[in-house]
Design an enzyme around this catalytic site. Structure first.
Site, PDB file in Angstrom:
ATOM      1  N   LYS A 158       0.824  -1.217   0.000  1.00 30.15           N
ATOM      2  CA  LYS A 158       0.000   0.000   0.000  1.00 30.15           C
ATOM      3  C   LYS A 158       0.852   1.259   0.000  1.00 30.15           C
ATOM      4  O   LYS A 158       1.900   1.298   0.641  1.00 30.15           O
ATOM      5  CB  LYS A 158      -0.878   0.047   1.259  1.00 30.15           C
ATOM      6  CG  LYS A 158      -1.946  -1.015   1.328  1.00 30.15           C
ATOM      7  CD  LYS A 158      -2.545  -1.001   2.722  1.00 30.15           C
ATOM      8  CE  LYS A 158      -4.034  -1.067   2.711  1.00 30.15           C
ATOM      9  NZ  LYS A 158      -4.581  -0.951   4.076  1.00 30.15           N
ATOM     10  N   GLY A 164      -8.460   6.526  -1.431  1.00 27.38           N
ATOM     11  CA  GLY A 164      -9.452   6.207  -2.460  1.00 27.38           C
ATOM     12  C   GLY A 164      -9.187   4.889  -3.151  1.00 27.38           C
ATOM     13  O   GLY A 164      -9.555   4.696  -4.300  1.00 27.38           O
ATOM     14  N   GLU A 288      -7.359   2.342   8.791  1.00 31.12           N
ATOM     15  CA  GLU A 288      -6.996   3.757   8.717  1.00 31.12           C
ATOM     16  C   GLU A 288      -8.081   4.629   9.333  1.00 31.12           C
ATOM     17  O   GLU A 288      -9.196   4.172   9.581  1.00 31.12           O
ATOM     18  CB  GLU A 288      -6.750   4.196   7.264  1.00 31.12           C
ATOM     19  CG  GLU A 288      -7.987   4.216   6.398  1.00 31.12           C
ATOM     20  CD  GLU A 288      -7.776   4.996   5.094  1.00 31.12           C
ATOM     21  OE1 GLU A 288      -6.801   5.765   4.984  1.00 31.12           O
ATOM     22  OE2 GLU A 288      -8.605   4.843   4.181  1.00 31.12           O
ATOM     23  N   ASN A 290     -10.102   8.198   8.558  1.00 25.27           N
ATOM     24  CA  ASN A 290     -10.365   9.285   7.623  1.00 25.27           C
ATOM     25  C   ASN A 290     -10.739  10.514   8.433  1.00 25.27           C
ATOM     26  O   ASN A 290     -11.706  10.501   9.193  1.00 25.27           O
ATOM     27  CB  ASN A 290     -11.489   8.915   6.656  1.00 25.27           C
ATOM     28  CG  ASN A 290     -11.031   7.862   5.670  1.00 25.27           C
ATOM     29  OD1 ASN A 290      -9.935   7.967   5.118  1.00 25.27           O
ATOM     30  ND2 ASN A 290     -11.827   6.842   5.474  1.00 25.27           N
ATOM     31  N   ARG A 292     -12.157  13.369   7.980  1.00 24.97           N
ATOM     32  CA  ARG A 292     -13.048  14.278   7.254  1.00 24.97           C
ATOM     33  C   ARG A 292     -14.454  13.686   7.269  1.00 24.97           C
ATOM     34  O   ARG A 292     -14.632  12.547   7.703  1.00 24.97           O
ATOM     35  CB  ARG A 292     -12.585  14.370   5.803  1.00 24.97           C
ATOM     36  CG  ARG A 292     -12.465  12.982   5.191  1.00 24.97           C
ATOM     37  CD  ARG A 292     -12.312  12.978   3.711  1.00 24.97           C
ATOM     38  NE  ARG A 292     -11.701  11.757   3.215  1.00 24.97           N
ATOM     39  CZ  ARG A 292     -12.332  10.602   3.004  1.00 24.97           C
ATOM     40  NH1 ARG A 292     -13.622  10.493   3.229  1.00 24.97           N
ATOM     41  NH2 ARG A 292     -11.681   9.542   2.565  1.00 24.97           N
ATOM     42  N   ARG A 338     -24.168   4.512  -4.543  1.00 23.01           N
ATOM     43  CA  ARG A 338     -23.480   5.621  -5.217  1.00 23.01           C
ATOM     44  C   ARG A 338     -23.837   5.596  -6.706  1.00 23.01           C
ATOM     45  O   ARG A 338     -23.603   4.595  -7.390  1.00 23.01           O
ATOM     46  CB  ARG A 338     -21.971   5.489  -5.067  1.00 23.01           C
ATOM     47  CG  ARG A 338     -21.517   5.599  -3.629  1.00 23.01           C
ATOM     48  CD  ARG A 338     -20.007   5.775  -3.586  1.00 23.01           C
ATOM     49  NE  ARG A 338     -19.535   5.713  -2.203  1.00 23.01           N
ATOM     50  CZ  ARG A 338     -18.327   6.083  -1.821  1.00 23.01           C
ATOM     51  NH1 ARG A 338     -17.457   6.529  -2.716  1.00 23.01           N
ATOM     52  NH2 ARG A 338     -17.964   6.001  -0.563  1.00 23.01           N
TER      53      ARG A 338
END
Ligand code: ADP
Length: 454
Positions: A158, A164, A288, A290, A292, A338
């Site tokens: 990674k 994204g 992880e 994020n 935001r 989506r």
């Protein structure tokens, strides 16, 4: 107190922020690129300033121009939305030093959680389980192979600066590792300007389950439950739902506690998300944070009744959270699809262009967050997402049936979209049974005739 907010973003999230501000009696300033003159957020904000050319690097990524616009229009806060500058610690710092509130965490927390190696180390020290892997970036192929062998194949390579779902490669043995290592570095260099990579054990067929965090500047941290985002294509989310059909009450409680601990370890403020992978046995691993608001935040809003954008603004204002963990109540089920301007029958080729007729579904339990409308020309420069359909119901079954119904009503003529694909998924027995892992989409696409998606 915040009186006027600059929205440093575009598309549906910019519109979402305009709406929250309006309900709070806060004025809004839209900034936009030359390609977004027609965009709904520009038309609906109180004021709008053009900040540059169509390319993001000439507009939405230009911190200098955005801060100049903020000063000219005399705003007192900037909401970065997601993507663009939302996780850019330097931008948050610039806002702070210009006395403009950054509606998000402190730059220190962004920096800490933005470096995946530091993030993992920080939460591990706080007692949160992480995926076994290298202690940080790997410096050479020889060192990397050694670590890969030690962890045991398969491994995932990674990008340190990744995001994204990009810059990730899987290797099953020494031979494929040697190749994928260089591919991953090259991709990372190209996409993020930073070729550093690290290695993790590849968890096979996991679920991606994340917890929404909310924290104020007075040290209160709580979680608003989970979102199951296992339906992904090439590590990019397509469908998200809450609650997860996989979690038991006990696992939910343990993961929620771990998520709060992880956020506390980052001295976190504002809204954020702790992402976990969960294996078939229910072992969970932090991947992880994020720092935001996320695309999929509405499913949490629908099951908790809490408006996350308003909470972000209140926290940035220095207000205390108006509720405790015990006050957060979960009701029913919510699912988000989506809607992308892509052709699922042709390997998801981008399908920008002008929308002819646009008709969005409605009725009980249906929410559409979208900046699209009849006659709107989708610029080719940005992300392909043109909307989100969020359906709620008293149970998961009701929410899924409602989503199928709403997708059948949703008309977007003139371009290809992911609507038919979502409809096929809503009718797929494996998905309906709640058995989707991150391997689901590949399997589904392999066994479903693509003419179903046109
Ligand atoms: P990004 O920052 O690009 O979003 P993440 O670390 O959040 O990257 O991972 C995105 C997706 O990639 C996950 O939801 C999962 O599907 C897959 N993934 C990441 N790490 C692993 C892993 N160690 N094992 C298996 N799949 C993984």
């Amino acid at each position: 107190m915040i009186q006027k907010v600059l929205i440093a973003n575009r598309g549906e999230i910019a519109l979402r922020i305009v709406r929250a501000c309006r309900e709070l009696g806060i004025k809004t300033l839209a900034v936009y690129s030359e390609a977004d003159v027609q965009s709904l957020h520009v038309q609906l904000a109180d004021e709008a300033i053009c900040i540059g050319g169509p390319k993001s690097s000439d507009s939405y990524l230009r911190a200098d121009r955005i801060i100049s616009a903020a000063e000219i229009a005399d705003v007192d806060a900037i909401h970065p939305g997601y993507g663009f500058l939302s996780e850019n610690a330097k931008f948050a710092e610039q806002c702070e030093s210009c006395n403009i509130k950054f509606i998000g965490p402190k730059s220190k927390s962004i920096k800490m959680m933005g470096d995946k190696a530091i993030a993992k180390d920080t939460v591990r020290k706080a007692g949160v389980p992480i995926v076994p892997g290298s202690d940080g970036p790997v410096e050479s192929e020889t060192e990397a192979v050694k670590i890969a062998r030690k962890i045991g194949y398969p491994v995932i390579i990674k990008a340190v600066a990744g995001g994204g779902g990009r810059g990730m490669r899987i290797a099953h043995n020494d031979v494929s590792f040697a190749k994928e290592y260089y591919v991953a570095r090259g991709e990372a260099e190209k996409a993020f300007g930073n070729g550093a990579v690290y290695i993790e054990k590849y968890i096979e067929k996991p679920r991606h389950i994340e917890f929404q965090i909310l924290a104020d500047s007075h040290g209160h941290v709580l979680h608003l439950g989970e979102r199951d985002c296992s339906v992904q294509r090439r590590h990019q989310k397509l469908i998200e739902e809450s609650p997860s059909p996989f979690l038991t009450p006990d696992l939910r409680k343990r993961m929620g506690k771990a998520a709060v601990k992880a956020a506390e370890a980052a001295a976190y403020e504002n809204a954020g998300t702790i992402e976990f992978l969960v294996d078939a046995k229910g072992n969970f691993y932090f991947i992880e944070m994020n720092t935001r608001i996320q695309v999929e935040h509405p499913v949490t809003e629908e099951v908790t009744g809490i408006d996350l954008i308003k909470e972000q603004i209140r926290v940035a204002n220095g207000e205390k959270l108006g509720f405790d963990q015990g006050d957060v109540k979960f009701e029913g089920h919510a699912i988000e699809c989506r809607i992308n301007a892509e052709d699922p029958a042709r390997n998801f080729a981008p399908s920008p262009g002008t929308i002819g007729l646009y008709y969005s579904p409605g009725g009980h339990g249906v929410r559409v967050d979208s900046h699209a409308y009849s006659g709107y020309a989708i610029p080719p420069y940005y992300d392909s997402m043109i909307g989100k359909l969020i359906c709620t119901g008293s149970t998961r079954k009701v929410a899924l049936e409602r989503a199928y119904r709403a997708l059948s009503e949703y008309l977007i003529r003139g371009i290809k979209t992911t609507i038919p694909l979502h409809r096929a998924i809503m009718a797929d027995p494996i998905f309906i049974e709640g058995k989707a892992t991150t391997a689901y989409m590949e399997d589904f696409l392999g066994r479903t005739a693509s003419d179903l998606f046109t």
